[in-house]
Scaffold this motif. Structure first.
Motif, PDB file in Angstrom:
ATOM      1  N   ARG A 193      70.954  -8.424  16.224  1.00  0.00           N
ATOM      2  CA  ARG A 193      69.527  -8.650  15.983  1.00  0.00           C
ATOM      3  C   ARG A 193      69.361  -9.867  15.082  1.00  0.00           C
ATOM      4  NH1 ARG A 193      67.594  -3.635  12.049  1.00  0.00           N
ATOM      5  NH2 ARG A 193      69.213  -3.825  10.454  1.00  0.00           N
ATOM      6  N   VAL A 194      68.179 -10.466  15.163  1.00  0.00           N
ATOM      7  CA  VAL A 194      67.858 -11.630  14.351  1.00  0.00           C
ATOM      8  C   VAL A 194      66.736 -11.244  13.392  1.00  0.00           C
ATOM      9  CG1 VAL A 194      66.221 -12.517  16.062  1.00  0.00           C
ATOM     10  CG2 VAL A 194      67.217 -14.066  14.371  1.00  0.00           C
ATOM     11  N   ILE A 195      66.848 -11.689  12.153  1.00  0.00           N
ATOM     12  CA  ILE A 195      65.802 -11.467  11.153  1.00  0.00           C
ATOM     13  C   ILE A 195      65.084 -12.786  10.964  1.00  0.00           C
ATOM     14  CG2 ILE A 195      65.282 -10.776   8.804  1.00  0.00           C
ATOM     15  CD1 ILE A 195      68.592  -9.740  10.247  1.00  0.00           C
ATOM     16  N   ARG A 196      63.844 -12.850  11.431  1.00  0.00           N
ATOM     17  CA  ARG A 196      63.085 -14.100  11.451  1.00  0.00           C
ATOM     18  C   ARG A 196      62.199 -14.189  10.217  1.00  0.00           C
ATOM     19  NH1 ARG A 196      58.246 -14.994  13.776  1.00  0.00           N
ATOM     20  NH2 ARG A 196      58.386 -12.997  14.881  1.00  0.00           N
ATOM     21  N   TYR A 197      62.436 -15.250   9.429  1.00  0.00           N
ATOM     22  CA  TYR A 197      61.624 -15.483   8.241  1.00  0.00           C
ATOM     23  C   TYR A 197      60.580 -16.564   8.571  1.00  0.00           C
ATOM     24  CZ  TYR A 197      64.737 -12.504   5.542  1.00  0.00           C
ATOM     25  OH  TYR A 197      65.456 -11.428   5.069  1.00  0.00           O
ATOM     26  N   GLY A 198      60.244 -17.412   7.630  1.00  0.00           N
ATOM     27  CA  GLY A 198      59.193 -18.395   7.888  1.00  0.00           C
ATOM     28  C   GLY A 198      57.835 -17.760   7.714  1.00  0.00           C
ATOM     29  N   ALA A 221      63.681 -29.050  11.057  1.00  0.00           N
ATOM     30  CA  ALA A 221      62.956 -29.756  12.121  1.00  0.00           C
ATOM     31  C   ALA A 221      63.855 -30.861  12.670  1.00  0.00           C
ATOM     32  CB  ALA A 221      61.654 -30.321  11.564  1.00  0.00           C
ATOM     33  N   ALA A 222      63.438 -31.490  13.758  1.00  0.00           N
ATOM     34  CA  ALA A 222      64.233 -32.568  14.351  1.00  0.00           C
ATOM     35  C   ALA A 222      64.504 -33.656  13.314  1.00  0.00           C
ATOM     36  CB  ALA A 222      63.498 -33.151  15.559  1.00  0.00           C
ATOM     37  N   GLN A 223      65.742 -34.168  13.328  1.00  0.00           N
ATOM     38  CA  GLN A 223      66.188 -35.123  12.321  1.00  0.00           C
ATOM     39  C   GLN A 223      66.347 -36.522  12.918  1.00  0.00           C
ATOM     40  OE1 GLN A 223      67.126 -33.966   8.829  1.00  0.00           O
ATOM     41  NE2 GLN A 223      65.616 -32.581   9.734  1.00  0.00           N
ATOM     42  N   TRP A 244      71.721 -27.405  14.477  1.00  0.00           N
ATOM     43  CA  TRP A 244      70.968 -26.369  13.782  1.00  0.00           C
ATOM     44  C   TRP A 244      69.530 -26.819  13.542  1.00  0.00           C
ATOM     45  CZ3 TRP A 244      74.868 -24.598   9.453  1.00  0.00           C
ATOM     46  CH2 TRP A 244      76.009 -24.077  10.060  1.00  0.00           C
ATOM     47  N   VAL A 245      68.841 -27.051  14.646  1.00  0.00           N
ATOM     48  CA  VAL A 245      67.468 -27.534  14.611  1.00  0.00           C
ATOM     49  C   VAL A 245      66.600 -26.509  15.317  1.00  0.00           C
ATOM     50  CG1 VAL A 245      65.909 -29.321  15.470  1.00  0.00           C
ATOM     51  CG2 VAL A 245      68.100 -29.951  14.463  1.00  0.00           C
ATOM     52  N   SER A 246      65.383 -26.322  14.818  1.00  0.00           N
ATOM     53  CA  SER A 246      64.459 -25.384  15.452  1.00  0.00           C
ATOM     54  C   SER A 246      64.165 -25.809  16.885  1.00  0.00           C
ATOM     55  CB  SER A 246      63.166 -25.305  14.641  1.00  0.00           C
ATOM     56  OG  SER A 246      62.550 -26.574  14.573  1.00  0.00           O
ATOM     57  N   VAL A 292      62.014 -21.029  17.313  1.00  0.00           N
ATOM     58  CA  VAL A 292      61.196 -22.236  17.383  1.00  0.00           C
ATOM     59  C   VAL A 292      60.651 -22.649  16.025  1.00  0.00           C
ATOM     60  CG1 VAL A 292      60.530 -21.770  19.761  1.00  0.00           C
ATOM     61  CG2 VAL A 292      59.127 -20.862  17.890  1.00  0.00           C
ATOM     62  N   GLU A 293      60.832 -21.831  15.001  1.00  0.00           N
ATOM     63  CA  GLU A 293      60.262 -22.128  13.695  1.00  0.00           C
ATOM     64  C   GLU A 293      61.345 -22.565  12.722  1.00  0.00           C
ATOM     65  OE1 GLU A 293      57.191 -20.077  10.481  1.00  0.00           O
ATOM     66  OE2 GLU A 293      58.153 -18.882  12.044  1.00  0.00           O
TER      67      GLU A 293
END
Length: 772
Positions: A292-297, A369-371, A264-266, A339-340
């Motif tokens: 559908r996807v609801i994109r926040y950020g 983000a990458a861990q 579960w990483v962007s 990607v976010e």
């Protein structure tokens, strides 16, 4: 004895038949005639019969007149007389099922609206009946929330609690404004609270109405309901069941929607799994599932109450299901690539059918983000660390979300829990000497949700590792490490590795079976002794992969919130050649995702479950803004103050608390969908936490219970079943119009008797006879 005593003067009308008879007697004249002697002789002979017939005719006509006057005066029986004088009270308790199956529109209108229509009709009828009538209405969803919140008083859950019914129709306006809830709950909680109200409310008679759709799933084990009904079944309590549903139409439902366990990483595709079930009795073809996807950020910088979601909504390719058999549940998977970083949401929707409540389902998608992951290899050549790091970070344009950091064994000797927390997972390859402090830190790290992989090679020291990793209940091994075990030659057909029982770690290999490991060879591996006294796990370890002789090769066990995966063979190439097989890459990626799962947050909750959020007081302010889920905008922002705790600011929104206190709109809190919690950071920036809620599956099954079978199972309870049409057509008041119906029947009988007596008492010449 009469409701209108002033009209009782009409009983003087009873004397009219007698006066008519006496007047007719005065009109007789005496006249001598020879032929009359014969008639008089005959009259004297038949006098008694003639008088009897006339008397019976007079009594019949008098009774008809008396009954007519009694009906006009409002004659009542003893029980109704008490009601008319205000001395008889009837308590009407309505148990109203509002689970989301009551939204069924198979009859053209929702079953819940039909149930409310029957309640309205009942109230109107009771308002027009004699006596004092009290009304209590308990909805099943509200009763379940109140009981869960710790309150046991029926009046706390009742929409109406022992309210006197008058001609004012506004009494039930609050109930009539409700809709079927999205909760999946039976009527047991409402019956429990209703029983408590019945026992605590004095009344001359009590009528309990159960208005429900009587689905098979709720009544297939009626023992719990029977126990409560038995306590209500007495001489003063009457039980009536009102069926609000119709024959069910076709219905589909989304029963599951969640991202598969992964990193579960962007910028790393996430697989979303959904399940659709056909609750109907006929096959369904060409089902179109919209997604559908609801994109926040950055797409949602501020809350927007005018829209259903503050984030940017982007459609995904539709999913088509060719055919669904009756009762069949199919699973479909699709990918979402964002990607976010941040918490986003995914929604799937079925076309409209009998029950729309379960046609839409949402889940959140928290992306980080990458861990970083820690790789420690005790081998000086660090060949094992190279293979692990190569799998987790293959380079080029392929990303797995993991950033491996290779450190020497000396790094762990002085490592504390604070040093380990930044890593999402830790890989210990061929550990030889682990200090007590390191083992304690590792144990605490895993219990907090971290992931640990132990790959035990040639240089492992069983005695030392057992003392350190199992000592003081650290439980970092799935059992005491024993001696090395050689694997005899053989197994050319299937290979040296076989699958254990189904497990998330071996799930990718299950469709292919054991032959997928056909090229893997094992020379030797370590044995485990799970009977060692130092081994004190609450849950037994699970074998993921085995050697062909049945000894475990890969074992997984849970420690606190975290996971430990133990590979009982090293990666140097001396014990096995697995590192060079493609299955090793698949296993390591799967293991990495599994190890990360200990700290993943839930992606959905039940609509009735509370919203809970703990915030760091060093980063966020106390004030939060909540935009609850809605079917159609606009939304109403609610500003709240989080409570201060030792862990920080704590926000809790519980529908059960709202149902008891009445401080919040319970229906709004129960709406499935995305609830947006907007946070204010100390740096002045805003941050949103979208939280998904969904209905529990199962209410979409509209199959009905057999009434006759239910009555047999609940015998000797006395249950009366009525349809909605029955309620709309007949009076349900206690004592009702039974006296009036009896008087009407008696009047009709007396009129028929009067006509027969009149014919009998009069003279009729024989047919065909002539005058003499």
């Amino acid at each position: 004895m009469f409701l209108y005593p002033a009209l009782s003067i009409g009983f003087l009308f009873v004397a009219v038949p007698l006066l008519v008879h006496l007047i007719n007697m005065l009109r007789h004249r005496r006249q001598r005639w020879a032929a009359m002697d014969f008639l008089l002789a005959s009259y004297r002979k038949q006098r008694k019969w003639i008088i009897l017939r006339q008397l019976l005719l007079w009594l019949a006509r008098t009774a008809v007149a008396a009954l007519l006057v009694a009906m006009l005066c409002g004659w009542v029986t003893g029980g109704r007389l008490l009601g008319a004088l205000g001395g008889r009270t009837t308590h009407h308790v309505v148990i109203l099922d509002d689970s989301y199956s009551m939204a069924d529109t198979s009859s053209g209108s929702p079953a819940y609206r039909r149930a409310l229509a029957s309640l309205c009709s009942l109230t109107e009828q009771l308002a027009g009946n004699q006596g004092q009538h009290q009304l209590t209405v308990l909805r099943s969803s509200r009763a379940a929330l109140v009981l869960r919140g710790g309150a046991a008083a029926g009046d706390a859950a009742a929409d109406l609690s022992v309210q006197t019914i008058t001609g004012d129709g506004r009494l039930i306006d609050r109930v009539m404004a409700t809709e079927a809830s999205p909760m999946s709950v039976d009527i047991v909680p409402a019956l429990q609270l209703g029983s408590e109200l019945v026992s605590n409310t004095p009344a001359d008679a009590t009528v309990v109405y159960v208005i429900s759709d009587f689905r098979r799933r709720d009544w297939q084990s009626p023992e719990r309901i029977g126990e409560i009904l038995e306590a209500l079944d007495s001489d003063k309590v009457e039980l009536r069941c009102i069926d609000a549903a119709a024959n069910p139409a076709a219905n589909l439902g989304v029963t599951r929607l969640a991202p598969l366990p992964d990193v579960w990483v962007s910028d790393v595709p996430v697989v979303i799994e959904t399940a659709i079930k056909n609750y109907g009795s006929t096959p369904v073809t060409n089902v179109n599932l919209a997604a559908r996807v609801i994109r926040y950020g950055t797409a949602a910088a501020t809350p927007d109450p005018t829209r259903q979601f503050s984030g940017a909504v982007e459609p995904l390719p539709a999913i088509v299901i060719d055919r669904l058999e009756p009762g069949e549940e199919v699973v479909r998977q699709f990918q979402v690539h964002l990607v976010e970083p941040g918490t986003h949401a995914v929604e799937v929707t079925l076309p409209d059918d009998a029950v729309s409540t379960d046609n839409t389902r949402v889940c959140s998608l928290p992306l980080t983000a990458a861990q970083r992951v820690l790789v420690v290899d005790a081998d000086p050549e660090q060949s094992g660390a190279y293979y692990v790091a190569s799998v987790l970070n293959p380079g080029s344009q392929v990303t797995t979300g993991a950033i491996p950091e290779i450190r020497p064994p000396s790094f762990l000797r002085g490592a504390t829990l604070e040093d380990l927390r930044p890593y999402r997972a830790i890989y210990l390859i061929d550990p030889q000497d682990v200090t007590q402090n390191t083992a304690t830190a590792l144990s605490q790290y895993v219990q907090e949700g971290g992931g640990l992989a132990l790959i035990l090679g040639d240089n492992a020291q069983p005695t030392r590792l057992n003392d350190v990793l199992l000592g003081e209940q650290r439980n970092l091994l799935p059992g005491a490490l024993g001696r090395k075990s050689e694997l005899p030659p053989g197994g050319a057909e299937t290979g040296d590795i076989v699958l254990g029982k189904t497990h998330p770690l071996n799930e990718p290999f299950q469709p292919l079976g054991n032959p997928v490991f056909g090229r893997v060879a094992i020379a030797q591996s370590w044995q485990l002794d799970t009977e060692d006294r130092r081994f004190t796990l609450d849950n037994p370890p699970r074998t993921v992969l085995e050697r062909r002789d049945g000894l475990p090769l890969v074992v997984q066990h849970t420690l606190g919130r975290g996971q430990v995966v133990t590979v009982l063979a090293g990666l140097s190439g001396k014990q096995t050649n697995w590192r060079g097989d493609p299955t090793f890459v698949i296993f390591m990626l799967r293991a990495n995702a599994f190890l990360w799962s200990g700290v993943t947050v839930p992606t959905s909750r039940s609509v009735a479950a509370p919203i809970e959020l703990t915030l760091s007081a060093d980063r966020y302010v106390r004030t939060v803004q909540v935009l609850s889920a809605v079917d159609q905008p606009p939304r109403v922002p609610v500003e709240m103050q989080a409570e201060q705790t030792e862990a920080g600011w704590k926000l809790r929104l519980d529908p059960a608390d709202a149902a008891i206190s009445g401080e919040a709109d319970v229906a709004t809190l129960l709406t499935p969908g995305i609830t947006e919690v907007w946070l204010s950071r100390l740096d002045g920036q805003t941050e949103v936490r979208p939280m998904a809620s969904a209905v529990l599956p199962g209410e979409g099954d509209l199959s009905r219970v057999d009434r006759n079978q239910l009555q047999r199972e609940l015998a000797p309870l006395r249950l009366e079943f009525f349809s909605i049409e029955d309620v709309l057509q007949q009076s349900t008041a206690a004592g009702g119009s039974g006296t009036t119906l009896i008087l009407l029947a008696l009047l009709a009988t007396l009129l028929a008797v009067e006509q027969a007596l009149a014919y009998w008492a009069s003279y009729h010449p024989p047919r065909g006879g002539g005058a003499l």
